[in-house]
Design an enzyme around this catalytic site. Structure first.
Site, short mmCIF file in Angstrom:
data_model
loop_
_atom_site.label_atom_id
_atom_site.label_comp_id
_atom_site.label_asym_id
_atom_site.label_seq_id
_atom_site.Cartn_x
_atom_site.Cartn_y
_atom_site.Cartn_z
N GLU A 15 -5.29 -8.81 1.09
CA GLU A 15 -5.89 -8.47 2.39
C GLU A 15 -7.37 -8.24 2.20
O GLU A 15 -7.79 -7.51 1.30
CB GLU A 15 -5.31 -7.18 2.98
CG GLU A 15 -3.95 -7.29 3.58
CD GLU A 15 -3.47 -5.97 4.19
OE1 GLU A 15 -4.32 -5.13 4.60
OE2 GLU A 15 -2.25 -5.78 4.25
N GLU A 75 0.81 -1.23 0.00
CA GLU A 75 0.00 0.00 0.00
C GLU A 75 0.84 1.28 0.00
O GLU A 75 0.81 2.04 0.98
CB GLU A 75 -0.95 0.01 1.20
CG GLU A 75 -1.87 -1.19 1.28
CD GLU A 75 -2.65 -1.28 2.60
OE1 GLU A 75 -2.46 -0.41 3.47
OE2 GLU A 75 -3.44 -2.22 2.75
O1 IFM Z 1 -3.81 -3.28 9.45
C1 IFM Z 1 -3.84 -2.77 8.16
C2 IFM Z 1 -2.68 -3.31 7.35
O2 IFM Z 1 -1.45 -3.04 7.94
C3 IFM Z 1 -2.68 -2.68 5.98
N1 IFM Z 1 -3.97 -2.79 5.34
C4 IFM Z 1 -5.14 -2.44 6.11
C5 IFM Z 1 -5.12 -3.14 7.45
C6 IFM Z 1 -6.38 -2.78 8.26
O3 IFM Z 1 -6.43 -1.41 8.49
#
Ligand code: IFM
Length: 457
Positions: free
Chosen positions: A361, A167
């Protein structure tokens, strides 16, 4: 929805974490300070004054955690390396004990048939590099490439999936625009420079990867692959009005197109450059950068959780948009439960690339309750995961090349500026005793993996 949704053979079922969120041991065995150590140690930055000093103490409890992964039946485990654990000052001096930790972890995963999916950078920059300008300094991209090359030489063949960054949007916008994340700068003029240097470092790392681990001529055992993980959240305009549509396009641009376009379409989107130039912001692009950034990858990872609804707001000088509050049911993060985020994020990625895609994710924080019998019956998380997986299945049926899905996250952990209050885990962590306890959703996910899909009883 059919009550039996089976995924293609070989679909990768995973769970994800990140170093600073779980490892703890912030200064153990020669580890250097990271920008997150510095940020969390600064009063007032993190809810409840929490830090990742101990977090889930995974650094010492990794064997127990790997045993849980094996019991879940994970096909892959996505985690990140803490750069300052390996290079305490960011470059030059290798810390053997930090390297040994990751070697033990990677070996243990491979022994259990759990494919390691390693992210090189999940926001914990060595503080020593921050002191030299951090991601505002182009030199940091070169240091990143050296660190990456070293990791490819050390672990290349044992890691199935390498991601350069997690990200970059979040590092650039929240680390340098809103200041919610480390290094805590509130200076929107830094965003595009940081974003560009992150992408440049990605390109340089991919170049190093191809030099260290050339693509095999014949197919045999799965070869290590390289990609990047992007935050891709669908954006919707609040209305059909031209103003809302235009504001939404810029908001979507800042989060999604600003990274997808240079990676896959040869450069930054013209409309965004125009929008930001008017505000005095521009990426520091030098000749040759875009060719490096656009180097071919093996996969693209998408992190998606919800959608955002944007309305025109002339008072927001950065985006010109305001996000409307979530409609309908939300998670404990206040994020709307919107399962179509999966297919919309995948379609967005497909506009740019035909690479194999992974949901790297997806998951939900809820206020879990431990029952009198010690059980955590998190039906809300199960429902969230089930709905999102059903949409992932629909995406595959639509012809999207989705190869895997990683739940965020394996175990409750440090949720950045929100501290320990937001629990996303399949496994509950007691942050006092470090006891792990499977939630109902962990048993449910284990069964999904065993059946390679959703089979309702
Ligand atoms: O915890 C975070 C992660 O580190 C990166 N993506 C989003 C998740 C939830 O906020």
């Amino acid at each position: 929805m059919s009550d039996k949704l089976i995924f293609p053979a070989g679909f990768v079922w995973g769970a994800a974490t990140a170093a600073y969120q779980i490892e703890g041991a912030w200064d153990a065995d020669g580890k250097g300070e990271s920008i997150w150590d510095r940020f969390a140690h600064t009063p007032g930055k993190i809810a409840g004054g929490a830090t990742g000093d101990v977090a889930c103490d995974h650094y010492h409890r990794w064997a127990e955690d790997v045993a849980s992964m094996a019991a879940l039946g994970l096909g892959s485990y996505r985690f990140s390396l803490a750069w300052p654990r390996i290079f305490p000052e960011g470059d030059a001096r290798l810390n053997q004990r930090g390297l040994d930790f990751y070697r033990r972890l990677i070996e243990a995963l491979n022994e259990r048939g759990i494919a390691p999916a390693v992210t090189l950078y999940h926001w914990d920059l060595p503080q020593a590099l921050q002191d030299r300008g951090g991601w505002l300094n182009r030199d940091t991209a070169l240091r990143f490439a050296e660190y990456a090359a070293c990791m490819f030489r050390q672990f290349g063949g044992e890691v199935r999936f390498w991601a350069t960054h997690n990200e970059p949007f979040v590092q650039a916008f929240y680390g340098h625009g809103t200041g919610e994340n480390a290094p805590g700068h509130r200076n929107p003029w830094e965003i595009l420079t940081v974003g560009h240097h992150l992408l440049l470092s990605h390109g340089l790392a991919v170049e190093a990867f191809r030099a260290v681990l050339p693509r095999p001529a014949t197919s045999g055992a799965p070869a290590p692959q390289i990609g990047i993980v992007l935050f891709v959240w669908p954006h919707h305009a609040a209305s059909r009005s031209q103003r809302d549509q235009a504001a939404n396009r810029i908001a979507d641009g800042g989060m999604n197109r600003l990274f997808l376009a240079p990676l896959f379409a040869g450069g930054y989107p013209e409309d965004l450059l125009r929008h930001f130039r008017w505000r005095g912001m521009r990426p520091a692009v030098r000749p040759g950068d875009l060719a490096l950034i656009g180097a071919p990858l093996d996969f693209l990872g998408l992190n998606t959780y919800t959608r955002l609804v944007n309305q025109a707001n002339p008072f927001d000088l950065l985006s010109g948009a305001r996000q409307l509050p979530a409609r309908g049911p939300t998670t404990a993060m206040g994020w709307e439960i919107y399962p179509n985020c999966i297919i919309e994020a995948l379609r967005k990625a497909r506009e740019y690339t035909s690479l194999p895609l992974y949901i790297t994710e997806n998951g939900a924080a809820f206020n879990d309750v431990i029952g009198p019998d010690g059980a955590i019956d998190d039906q809300n998380r199960i429902a969230y995961l089930r709905q999102h997986l059903a949409v992932a299945h629909q995406a595959i049926a639509e012809g999207i090349d989705l190869r895997g899905y990683y739940v965020w996250t394996l175990l409750d952990n440090f949720e950045w500026a929100k501290g320990f209050g937001k629990r996303f885990g399949l496994i509950h962590t007691d942050f006092v005793t470090q006891q792990r306890r499977w939630k109902r959703s962990a048993y449910w996910y284990r069964d999904v993996i065993a059946r390679n899909g959703l089979v309702e009883e």
